[in-house]
Scaffold this active site. Structure first.
Site, short mmCIF file in Angstrom:
data_model
loop_
_atom_site.label_atom_id
_atom_site.label_comp_id
_atom_site.label_asym_id
_atom_site.label_seq_id
_atom_site.Cartn_x
_atom_site.Cartn_y
_atom_site.Cartn_z
N TYR A 34 -8.68 -1.47 12.32
CA TYR A 34 -7.25 -1.52 12.61
C TYR A 34 -6.82 -2.97 12.72
O TYR A 34 -7.48 -3.77 13.39
CB TYR A 34 -6.93 -0.79 13.92
N GLU A 42 -3.13 -4.00 12.93
CA GLU A 42 -1.65 -4.07 13.01
C GLU A 42 -1.23 -5.50 13.31
O GLU A 42 -1.81 -6.16 14.17
CB GLU A 42 -1.13 -3.12 14.09
N ASP A 91 12.37 -5.43 -9.09
CA ASP A 91 11.17 -4.60 -8.89
C ASP A 91 10.36 -4.71 -10.18
O ASP A 91 10.68 -4.09 -11.19
CB ASP A 91 11.60 -3.16 -8.62
N THR A 98 4.14 -3.32 -7.68
CA THR A 98 2.90 -2.60 -7.40
C THR A 98 1.78 -3.57 -7.77
O THR A 98 2.01 -4.60 -8.40
CB THR A 98 2.73 -1.34 -8.26
N LYS A 138 -0.59 -1.65 -11.77
CA LYS A 138 -0.16 -1.42 -13.15
C LYS A 138 -0.67 -2.59 -14.00
O LYS A 138 -1.88 -2.73 -14.15
CB LYS A 138 1.35 -1.20 -13.17
N ARG A 176 -4.45 0.42 -6.05
CA ARG A 176 -3.17 1.06 -5.80
C ARG A 176 -2.52 0.41 -4.58
O ARG A 176 -3.10 0.39 -3.50
CB ARG A 176 -3.48 2.53 -5.50
#
Ligand SMILES: *Cc1c(COP(=O)(O)O)cnc(C)c1O
Length: 425
Positions: A47, A49, A193, A219, A222, A228
């Site tokens: 974790y 954060e 984008d 992203t 691609k 991903r």
């Protein structure tokens, strides 16, 4: 614990499927083995954060280093002043930008989904269409190119708070400067984008959005060929338009507002195993090998497009500047759905796609979208892409001839075998 053979055998099936089919889905690619390796590591247990140096949990010494490397490499690729590598996906990156820049009910202007836009650019089925008042520009009916005059007309009349460039099925380059000029006349923010063409922009093969668009999202899976995921980037930081003040009454810069909008605004803990994979992928993008890869993408797409045209196929926009081709199948008396399904029978993977002014529903469509990033990663060159067009054409033209379909299927299997992918697996 008992090993879950069922799931592992399905993963193995998927590996064989990827190895034995011709992958032409424009949004897909084959990440390198080291990128995949990084995702299957103990980093998934951690974790973290917050951000490097400012975490809410202990034990972040190593993930801090990893995340900083990912940020530094991304900044180097696109010459940025700031980047956030935590968004879990492209859609999450866009959600964080929207939340940072505009208020529910504000107007946004994006490319129509049916003409190549993206769900997160205002589709009524998506948060972007539910929370904001959506306006759309489209492609010009004669040219199949973005209708910047229409964009300008709608922008000046409706005064949206944000204008979005970019899409998922647009094969031509963007005039980012033109969009910024319009935005400046109404005080709107421009979001580019670049989820699809990011890898090509990284190598300066396409127009650079960063000097013209306030914020850029992408992203990473691609044309960037990473895991991903998503990223948010700024080349030039600027004062946030909402005037959000910190406790000392100072207006925060956009970079800080965006960081807060990713965490805690729209996400919890970052996926550090994926961020490690992003760091590795960004390192790959910085190599000369990746430059050659992106040049080959362009050569392959060009070769493929001209072969389709030679064989009487109509391409939306008349051709391509990037890695994808949108084929209008109406003159071939096939729907996109039919074409996708017949091609799947011979192990050529494409996706049906609406074309501008399509009279068919998004579940049927009149087109298919074809992209070369994945086959280019496999090592296919121009003459190989011409062979693929031949296989596609024969399949589509003999849809009812099972003998021919079986023959093409055999040829696909033999052909793709000579371009091994993941032999180590
Ligand atoms: C693929 C894509 C996205 C979304 O990416 P996900 O990671 O699937 O959420 C966003 N915008 C555009 C233009 C895309 O093509």
């Amino acid at each position: 614990m008992v090993r879950d053979n069922h799931i592992f055998s399905l993963i193995q099936d998927e590996l064989y499927r990827q190895q034995n089919s011709i992958e032409l889905i424009a949004s897909e690619n084959f990440a390198s083995l080291q990128v995949i390796e990084a995702m299957g590591t103990v980093l998934t247990n951690k974790y973290a954060e917050g951000y490097p140096g400012k975490r809410y949990y202990g034990g972040c010494e190593f993930v801090d280093q990893i995340e900083n490397i990912a940020i530094d490499r991304l900044k180097k690729i696109f010459n940025l002043s700031w980047a956030n590598v935590q968004p879990h996906s492209g859609s999450q990156a866009n959600a964080a930008v929207f939340q940072a820049c505009i208020k529910p009910g504000d107007k946004i202007l994006g490319l129509n989904l049916a003409m190549g836009g993206h769900l997160t650019h205002g589709s009524s089925a998506n948060f972007s269409g539910k929370n904001y008042q959506t306006l759309f520009y489209g492609l010009h009916p004669d040219t199949g190119l973005v209708d910047y005059n229409q964009l300008e007309e709608i922008a000046l009349k409706e005064r949206p708070k944000m204008i979005i460039c970019g899409g998922s099925a647009y094969s031509r380059d963007w005039d980012y400067k033109r969009v910024r000029d319009v935005a400046d006349r109404i005080g709107a923010i421009v979001l580019a984008d670049i989820a699809h063409p990011a890898g090509l922009i990284a190598k300066k093969i396409l127009n650079d959005p960063f000097d013209h668009c306030h914020i850029v999202t992408s992203t990473t899976h691609k044309t960037l060929r990473g895991p991903r995921g998503g990223v948010i980037m700024l080349r030039h930081d600027f004062e946030n338009p909402l005037g959000i003040k910190d406790p000392k009454g100072k207006i925060r810069p956009m970079s800080q507002v965006l960081d807060l909008s990713v965490f805690p605004g729209t996400q919890g803990g970052p996926l550090e195993h994926v961020i490690a994979a992003k760091a590795i992928a960004f390192g790959e993008v910085l190599t000369e090998e990746f430059t050659v890869y992106t040049q080959q993408i362009i050569s392959n797409a060009q070769a493929m497009a001209s072969e389709f045209i030679t064989r009487g196929y109509n391409l939306v926009g008349g051709g391509t500047d990037n890695h994808l081709i949108l084929i209008d199948l109406r003159n071939k008396n096939l729907t996109g759905k039919q074409a996708q399904e017949i091609l799947e029978k011979v192990n050529i993977t494409t996706n049906k796609n609406t074309i501008p002014f399509d009279d068919k529903s998004p579940l049927i469509t009149s087109g298919i979208r074809v992209g070369v990033p994945a086959i280019t990663t496999r090592g296919l060159k121009e003459t190989d892409t011409i062979k693929i067009v031949d296989l596609i054409d024969r399949t589509l033209m003999h849809a009812d001839n099972d003998v021919e379909i079986q023959q093409v299927k055999k040829e696909v299997a033999l052909f793709i075998k000579s371009f091994p992918i993941y032999p180590e697996l």
